[in-house]
Design a protein around this motif. Structure first.
Motif, PDB file in Angstrom:
ATOM      1  N   PHE A 112       0.815  -1.214   0.000  1.00 52.27           N
ATOM      2  CA  PHE A 112       0.000   0.000   0.000  1.00 52.27           C
ATOM      3  C   PHE A 112       0.850   1.267   0.000  1.00 52.27           C
ATOM      4  O   PHE A 112       1.975   1.276   0.498  1.00 52.27           O
ATOM      5  CB  PHE A 112      -0.913   0.015   1.230  1.00 52.27           C
ATOM      6  CG  PHE A 112      -2.006  -1.018   1.175  1.00 52.27           C
ATOM      7  CD1 PHE A 112      -3.260  -0.690   0.688  1.00 52.27           C
ATOM      8  CD2 PHE A 112      -1.770  -2.316   1.594  1.00 52.27           C
ATOM      9  CE1 PHE A 112      -4.266  -1.643   0.634  1.00 52.27           C
ATOM     10  CE2 PHE A 112      -2.769  -3.280   1.544  1.00 52.27           C
ATOM     11  CZ  PHE A 112      -4.017  -2.937   1.058  1.00 52.27           C
ATOM     12  N   TYR A 113       0.248   2.354  -0.525  1.00 53.32           N
ATOM     13  CA  TYR A 113       0.886   3.663  -0.590  1.00 53.32           C
ATOM     14  C   TYR A 113       0.003   4.703   0.094  1.00 53.32           C
ATOM     15  O   TYR A 113      -1.074   4.402   0.574  1.00 53.32           O
ATOM     16  CB  TYR A 113       1.130   4.060  -2.053  1.00 53.32           C
ATOM     17  CG  TYR A 113       1.900   3.022  -2.824  1.00 53.32           C
ATOM     18  CD1 TYR A 113       3.218   2.733  -2.510  1.00 53.32           C
ATOM     19  CD2 TYR A 113       1.301   2.319  -3.864  1.00 53.32           C
ATOM     20  CE1 TYR A 113       3.926   1.765  -3.209  1.00 53.32           C
ATOM     21  CE2 TYR A 113       2.001   1.351  -4.569  1.00 53.32           C
ATOM     22  CZ  TYR A 113       3.305   1.079  -4.234  1.00 53.32           C
ATOM     23  OH  TYR A 113       3.999   0.124  -4.920  1.00 53.32           O
ATOM     24  N   GLY A 114       0.479   5.949   0.054  1.00 56.02           N
ATOM     25  CA  GLY A 114      -0.300   7.051   0.622  1.00 56.02           C
ATOM     26  C   GLY A 114      -0.461   6.886   2.123  1.00 56.02           C
ATOM     27  O   GLY A 114       0.495   6.553   2.827  1.00 56.02           O
ATOM     28  N   GLU A 115      -1.669   7.087   2.610  1.00 58.15           N
ATOM     29  CA  GLU A 115      -1.930   7.003   4.046  1.00 58.15           C
ATOM     30  C   GLU A 115      -1.839   5.581   4.593  1.00 58.15           C
ATOM     31  O   GLU A 115      -1.832   5.382   5.799  1.00 58.15           O
ATOM     32  CB  GLU A 115      -3.301   7.590   4.370  1.00 58.15           C
ATOM     33  CG  GLU A 115      -3.373   9.093   4.215  1.00 58.15           C
ATOM     34  CD  GLU A 115      -4.683   9.634   4.714  1.00 58.15           C
ATOM     35  OE1 GLU A 115      -4.675  10.330   5.751  1.00 58.15           O
ATOM     36  OE2 GLU A 115      -5.713   9.336   4.078  1.00 58.15           O
ATOM     37  N   ASN A 116      -1.767   4.603   3.693  1.00 55.47           N
ATOM     38  CA  ASN A 116      -1.620   3.204   4.113  1.00 55.47           C
ATOM     39  C   ASN A 116      -0.207   2.686   3.867  1.00 55.47           C
ATOM     40  O   ASN A 116       0.041   1.480   3.950  1.00 55.47           O
ATOM     41  CB  ASN A 116      -2.654   2.324   3.395  1.00 55.47           C
ATOM     42  CG  ASN A 116      -4.049   2.627   3.894  1.00 55.47           C
ATOM     43  OD1 ASN A 116      -4.326   2.485   5.073  1.00 55.47           O
ATOM     44  ND2 ASN A 116      -4.915   3.076   2.997  1.00 55.47           N
ATOM     45  N   ASP A 117       0.724   3.601   3.589  1.00 58.22           N
ATOM     46  CA  ASP A 117       2.108   3.228   3.320  1.00 58.22           C
ATOM     47  C   ASP A 117       2.674   2.438   4.502  1.00 58.22           C
ATOM     48  O   ASP A 117       2.424   2.774   5.662  1.00 58.22           O
ATOM     49  CB  ASP A 117       2.946   4.493   3.094  1.00 58.22           C
ATOM     50  CG  ASP A 117       4.316   4.175   2.543  1.00 58.22           C
ATOM     51  OD1 ASP A 117       4.395   3.468   1.529  1.00 58.22           O
ATOM     52  OD2 ASP A 117       5.302   4.623   3.152  1.00 58.22           O
ATOM     53  N   GLY A 118       3.400   1.383   4.187  1.00 59.28           N
ATOM     54  CA  GLY A 118       3.989   0.548   5.231  1.00 59.28           C
ATOM     55  C   GLY A 118       3.215  -0.728   5.480  1.00 59.28           C
ATOM     56  O   GLY A 118       3.726  -1.663   6.084  1.00 59.28           O
ATOM     57  N   LEU A 119       1.974  -0.777   5.027  1.00 65.07           N
ATOM     58  CA  LEU A 119       1.155  -1.978   5.195  1.00 65.07           C
ATOM     59  C   LEU A 119       1.336  -2.876   3.982  1.00 65.07           C
ATOM     60  O   LEU A 119       1.238  -2.434   2.841  1.00 65.07           O
ATOM     61  CB  LEU A 119      -0.321  -1.605   5.340  1.00 65.07           C
ATOM     62  CG  LEU A 119      -1.294  -2.776   5.499  1.00 65.07           C
ATOM     63  CD1 LEU A 119      -0.998  -3.577   6.766  1.00 65.07           C
ATOM     64  CD2 LEU A 119      -2.738  -2.273   5.514  1.00 65.07           C
ATOM     65  N   VAL A 120       1.616  -4.159   4.232  1.00 69.43           N
ATOM     66  CA  VAL A 120       1.735  -5.157   3.172  1.00 69.43           C
ATOM     67  C   VAL A 120       0.967  -6.391   3.645  1.00 69.43           C
ATOM     68  O   VAL A 120       1.249  -6.927   4.716  1.00 69.43           O
ATOM     69  CB  VAL A 120       3.205  -5.530   2.877  1.00 69.43           C
ATOM     70  CG1 VAL A 120       3.280  -6.522   1.721  1.00 69.43           C
ATOM     71  CG2 VAL A 120       4.033  -4.286   2.565  1.00 69.43           C
ATOM     72  N   VAL A 121      -0.031  -6.792   2.856  1.00 70.78           N
ATOM     73  CA  VAL A 121      -0.831  -7.967   3.195  1.00 70.78           C
ATOM     74  C   VAL A 121      -0.862  -8.928   2.011  1.00 70.78           C
ATOM     75  O   VAL A 121      -0.701  -8.529   0.866  1.00 70.78           O
ATOM     76  CB  VAL A 121      -2.281  -7.601   3.606  1.00 70.78           C
ATOM     77  CG1 VAL A 121      -2.301  -6.757   4.858  1.00 70.78           C
ATOM     78  CG2 VAL A 121      -3.017  -6.906   2.486  1.00 70.78           C
ATOM     79  N   ALA A 122      -1.080 -10.203   2.321  1.00 67.93           N
ATOM     80  CA  ALA A 122      -1.184 -11.238   1.293  1.00 67.93           C
ATOM     81  C   ALA A 122      -2.497 -11.977   1.486  1.00 67.93           C
ATOM     82  O   ALA A 122      -2.921 -12.226   2.624  1.00 67.93           O
ATOM     83  CB  ALA A 122      -0.021 -12.210   1.391  1.00 67.93           C
TER      84      ALA A 122
END
Length: 158
Positions: free
Chosen positions: A106-116
């Motif tokens: 994710f980018y923008g305000e959700n930057d840093g979140l990575v889900v599978a």
């Protein structure tokens, strides 16, 4: 009725990038993001999609999903009708032991979140876990894209 059965996990490292068969940029908005029924507009690279999702079952594992490809210009127009907030992410497709894992960065305000996520044929279906899979978050509403649009990852208390 089409049922979507999937499990969702946090991602603990970036090894999925080297394992990915493809990747695409996705931008999506929500015409309706009410809990239990969402209407999503998505632009994936240069293609448009309209998706309707129903409520999840008690486990959060399964829910109704209807999706159709629509012309790009229609998707762009429908984006103007969406609620405030936009999901922006890159999706990596990783084929691993007869399953495809969709890894969203994710980018923008959700930057840093990575889900599978991995889609299954039945709730009982087993699968091998690639090394990048971390904690399971299936059914945790805060990891739904429609929730991330309203309460972005950057606003969560760590």
């Amino acid at each position: 009725m089409a049922q979507e059965i999937e499990r969702k996990f946090l991602v603990k490292d970036d090894s999925y990038r080297q394992l990915a068969d493809s990747k695409s940029r996705i931008k999506q908005g929500y015409i309706c993001s009410a809990r239990g029924r969402t209407v999503r507009v998505r632009i994936r690279d240069k293609e448009g999609f309209l998706t309707i999702k129903g409520p999840s079952d008690e486990s959060g594992l399964s829910r109704y999903e209807w999706e159709r490809q629509i012309p790009l210009h229609e998707a762009e127009e429908l984006m103007k009708l969406c609620e405030p907030g936009l999901i922006d992410k890159t999706r990596y497709l990783v084929n691993f032991d007869n399953h495809t894992f969709e890894v969203d960065e994710f980018y923008g305000e959700n930057d840093g979140l990575v889900v599978a996520e991995v889609e299954l044929s039945t709730a009982e279906e087993t699968f091998s876990s690639p090394a990048f899979l971390g904690e399971e978050v299936t059914g945790q509403v805060r990891y739904y894209n429609s929730f991330l649009m309203k309460e972005p990852y950057s606003t969560w208390k760590k």
